[in-house]
Design a protein around this motif. Structure first.
Motif, PDB file in Angstrom:
ATOM      1  N   ILE A 127       5.590  80.355 114.555  1.00  0.00           N
ATOM      2  CA  ILE A 127       4.982  81.531 115.180  1.00  0.00           C
ATOM      3  C   ILE A 127       5.966  82.191 116.135  1.00  0.00           C
ATOM      4  N   LYS A 128       6.576  81.372 117.008  1.00  0.00           N
ATOM      5  CA  LYS A 128       7.563  81.851 117.973  1.00  0.00           C
ATOM      6  C   LYS A 128       8.686  80.813 118.055  1.00  0.00           C
ATOM      7  N   PRO A 129       9.898  81.248 118.431  1.00  0.00           N
ATOM      8  CA  PRO A 129      11.028  80.320 118.445  1.00  0.00           C
ATOM      9  C   PRO A 129      11.071  79.391 119.651  1.00  0.00           C
ATOM     10  N   ARG A 130      10.142  79.564 120.586  1.00  0.00           N
ATOM     11  CA  ARG A 130      10.147  78.740 121.795  1.00  0.00           C
ATOM     12  C   ARG A 130       8.739  78.281 122.134  1.00  0.00           C
ATOM     13  N   LEU A 131       8.647  77.042 122.620  1.00  0.00           N
ATOM     14  CA  LEU A 131       7.358  76.459 122.985  1.00  0.00           C
ATOM     15  C   LEU A 131       7.388  76.014 124.435  1.00  0.00           C
ATOM     16  N   LEU A 132       6.241  76.138 125.086  1.00  0.00           N
ATOM     17  CA  LEU A 132       6.004  75.533 126.391  1.00  0.00           C
ATOM     18  C   LEU A 132       4.865  74.540 126.170  1.00  0.00           C
ATOM     19  N   VAL A 133       5.165  73.248 126.311  1.00  0.00           N
ATOM     20  CA  VAL A 133       4.235  72.199 125.904  1.00  0.00           C
ATOM     21  C   VAL A 133       3.807  71.372 127.113  1.00  0.00           C
ATOM     22  N   TYR A 134       2.488  71.305 127.342  1.00  0.00           N
ATOM     23  CA  TYR A 134       1.921  70.517 128.433  1.00  0.00           C
ATOM     24  C   TYR A 134       1.432  69.172 127.884  1.00  0.00           C
ATOM     25  N   VAL A 135       1.930  68.078 128.461  1.00  0.00           N
ATOM     26  CA  VAL A 135       1.453  66.741 128.102  1.00  0.00           C
ATOM     27  C   VAL A 135       1.264  65.943 129.391  1.00  0.00           C
ATOM     28  N   SER A 136       0.748  64.730 129.268  1.00  0.00           N
ATOM     29  CA  SER A 136       0.499  63.909 130.451  1.00  0.00           C
ATOM     30  C   SER A 136       1.807  63.364 131.022  1.00  0.00           C
ATOM     31  N   GLN A 137       1.712  62.824 132.204  1.00  0.00           N
ATOM     32  CA  GLN A 137       2.905  62.473 132.965  1.00  0.00           C
ATOM     33  C   GLN A 137       3.767  61.382 132.350  1.00  0.00           C
ATOM     34  N   ASN A 138       3.204  60.572 131.461  1.00  0.00           N
ATOM     35  CA  ASN A 138       3.963  59.478 130.867  1.00  0.00           C
ATOM     36  C   ASN A 138       4.328  59.688 129.402  1.00  0.00           C
ATOM     37  N   GLU A 139       4.020  60.860 128.877  1.00  0.00           N
ATOM     38  CA  GLU A 139       4.379  61.143 127.489  1.00  0.00           C
ATOM     39  C   GLU A 139       5.817  61.666 127.433  1.00  0.00           C
ATOM     40  N   ASP A 140       6.715  60.795 127.027  1.00  0.00           N
ATOM     41  CA  ASP A 140       8.136  61.121 126.993  1.00  0.00           C
ATOM     42  C   ASP A 140       8.512  61.635 125.603  1.00  0.00           C
ATOM     43  N   LEU A 141       8.411  62.946 125.428  1.00  0.00           N
ATOM     44  CA  LEU A 141       8.713  63.528 124.119  1.00  0.00           C
ATOM     45  C   LEU A 141      10.202  63.494 123.802  1.00  0.00           C
ATOM     46  N   SER A 142      11.035  63.230 124.799  1.00  0.00           N
ATOM     47  CA  SER A 142      12.473  63.174 124.543  1.00  0.00           C
ATOM     48  C   SER A 142      12.854  61.969 123.684  1.00  0.00           C
ATOM     49  N   LYS A 143      11.954  60.999 123.543  1.00  0.00           N
ATOM     50  CA  LYS A 143      12.224  59.882 122.635  1.00  0.00           C
ATOM     51  C   LYS A 143      12.296  60.369 121.191  1.00  0.00           C
ATOM     52  N   ALA A 144      11.532  61.415 120.897  1.00  0.00           N
ATOM     53  CA  ALA A 144      11.559  61.999 119.555  1.00  0.00           C
ATOM     54  C   ALA A 144      12.541  63.157 119.463  1.00  0.00           C
ATOM     55  N   TYR A 145      12.701  63.877 120.602  1.00  0.00           N
ATOM     56  CA  TYR A 145      13.558  65.064 120.619  1.00  0.00           C
ATOM     57  C   TYR A 145      14.484  64.949 121.837  1.00  0.00           C
ATOM     58  N   PRO A 146      15.629  64.277 121.678  1.00  0.00           N
ATOM     59  CA  PRO A 146      16.459  63.870 122.824  1.00  0.00           C
ATOM     60  C   PRO A 146      16.988  65.001 123.691  1.00  0.00           C
ATOM     61  N   LYS A 147      17.107  66.191 123.183  1.00  0.00           N
ATOM     62  CA  LYS A 147      17.762  67.260 123.931  1.00  0.00           C
ATOM     63  C   LYS A 147      16.810  68.096 124.789  1.00  0.00           C
ATOM     64  N   ILE A 148      15.533  67.789 124.744  1.00  0.00           N
ATOM     65  CA  ILE A 148      14.585  68.636 125.468  1.00  0.00           C
ATOM     66  C   ILE A 148      14.450  68.188 126.923  1.00  0.00           C
TER      67      ILE A 148
END
Length: 303
Positions: A235-256
């Motif tokens: 839809i758009k080339p950029r996302l702003l994603v809200y998750v809880s304080q312990n959800e470490d999405l960088s484990k899946a996407y290291p550069k974020i």
């Protein structure tokens, strides 16, 4: 005098808010269209004139594997000419009442200093990630769409939150009400179903001119997470994603990268009762929540 709200108070409170000069604070316009519940409102009335108000919604919270009733204070307003003191008096009296009604009181806020004097402490935070197309491996978003069953949302939320603590219980009626709320806010909900037609996750989002803002992201595995993000990135080339304080999405996407924002303050209303109930000896909300072994999760689009 404190009294319970009436339906006719809605216009009075809105006028009080509109004249305060503090418009759109915490998206309060949405409060009047989507969240106002007269029987949950408490007003401070002086000589027959409403000078301040707040609303308390009650929720079942899973804490230390028990169902605990907590009250969420929000929708707080005061008449500018009378000063914020009338609201402060209302808060103090309501919190005294809460001591006899609930174990926890919560306030959605990122301004802890405003509520510290009432005994509130920062407990819940959110990670806010900036994600672009280059951060997520190019994966087909097949299986993601806006067709879903309410019962599937209930089930996937229940499974997702089993890994967490401190969350609100949800049932089918919650999601039926949520659909109405999303339509009012012009939010979207997309769900992911795998090849066996099992719902593995969903996200709630809205679209801005240059990005998609994801306000709730529920997923049972890494594939569901990537599928949902890939769908949003089409839809758009950029996302702003809200998750809880312990959800470490960088484990899946290291550069974020992310920033951490306090989202909810908590007050323990009766420490003596809390200590008896959980066989402990704590004197702060921070200590109380350290009893939890699971990471915290709390999200509700009404606050």
């Amino acid at each position: 005098m404190l009294r319970r709200g009436k339906e006719e108070d809605k216009k009075v409170i809105f006028d009080m808010y509109a004249k305060s000069g503090i418009l759109n604070l915490y998206n309060q316009d949405d409060y009047f269209s989507d969240s106002f519940i007269a029987q949950n409102v408490i007003v401070n009335e002086i000589n027959g004139h409403v000078v301040s108000s707040l609303q308390i919604n009650y929720h079942q919270i899973i804490f230390n594997d028990l169902k605990i009733v907590g009250g969420v204070i929000f929708g707080q307003f005061y008449e500018r000419n009378k000063g914020i003191k009338t609201l402060e008096n209302l808060r103090a009296e309501v919190l005294e009442q809460q001591t006899h009604k609930t174990l926890f009181t919560l306030i959605p806020t990122d301004n802890i200093q405003e509520y510290a004097k009432y005994g509130f402490e920062p407990i819940y935070s959110k990670r806010i990630y900036n994600i672009s197309r280059k951060d997520v491996k190019n994966v087909s978003y097949q299986g993601v769409g806006k067709q879903f069953q309410i019962d599937d949302l209930v089930k996937v939320y229940k499974t997702f939150t089993e890994k967490f603590a401190g969350y609100f219980l949800r049932n089918k009626q919650y999601y039926l009400d949520l659909i109405d709320l999303l339509q009012s806010k012009r939010y979207n909900l997309a769900a992911y179903y795998n090849e066996n037609d099992d719902c593995q996750g969903y996200m709630i989002y809205y679209i801005e001119s240059n990005k998609v803002v994801i306000k709730e992201l529920i997923y049972l595995n890494g594939l569901a997470l990537t599928k949902l993000l890939s769908y949003a990135l089409r839809i758009k080339p950029r996302l702003l994603v809200y998750v809880s304080q312990n959800e470490d999405l960088s484990k899946a996407y290291p550069k974020i990268n992310y920033k951490l924002l306090v989202s909810m303050a908590v007050r323990i209303n009766d420490f003596e009762l809390f200590n008896r109930l959980f066989d402990c000896d704590v004197s702060t909300a921070q200590q109380a929540y350290q009893l939890e072994k699971k990471p915290l999760f709390l999200n509700d689009l009404r606050y």
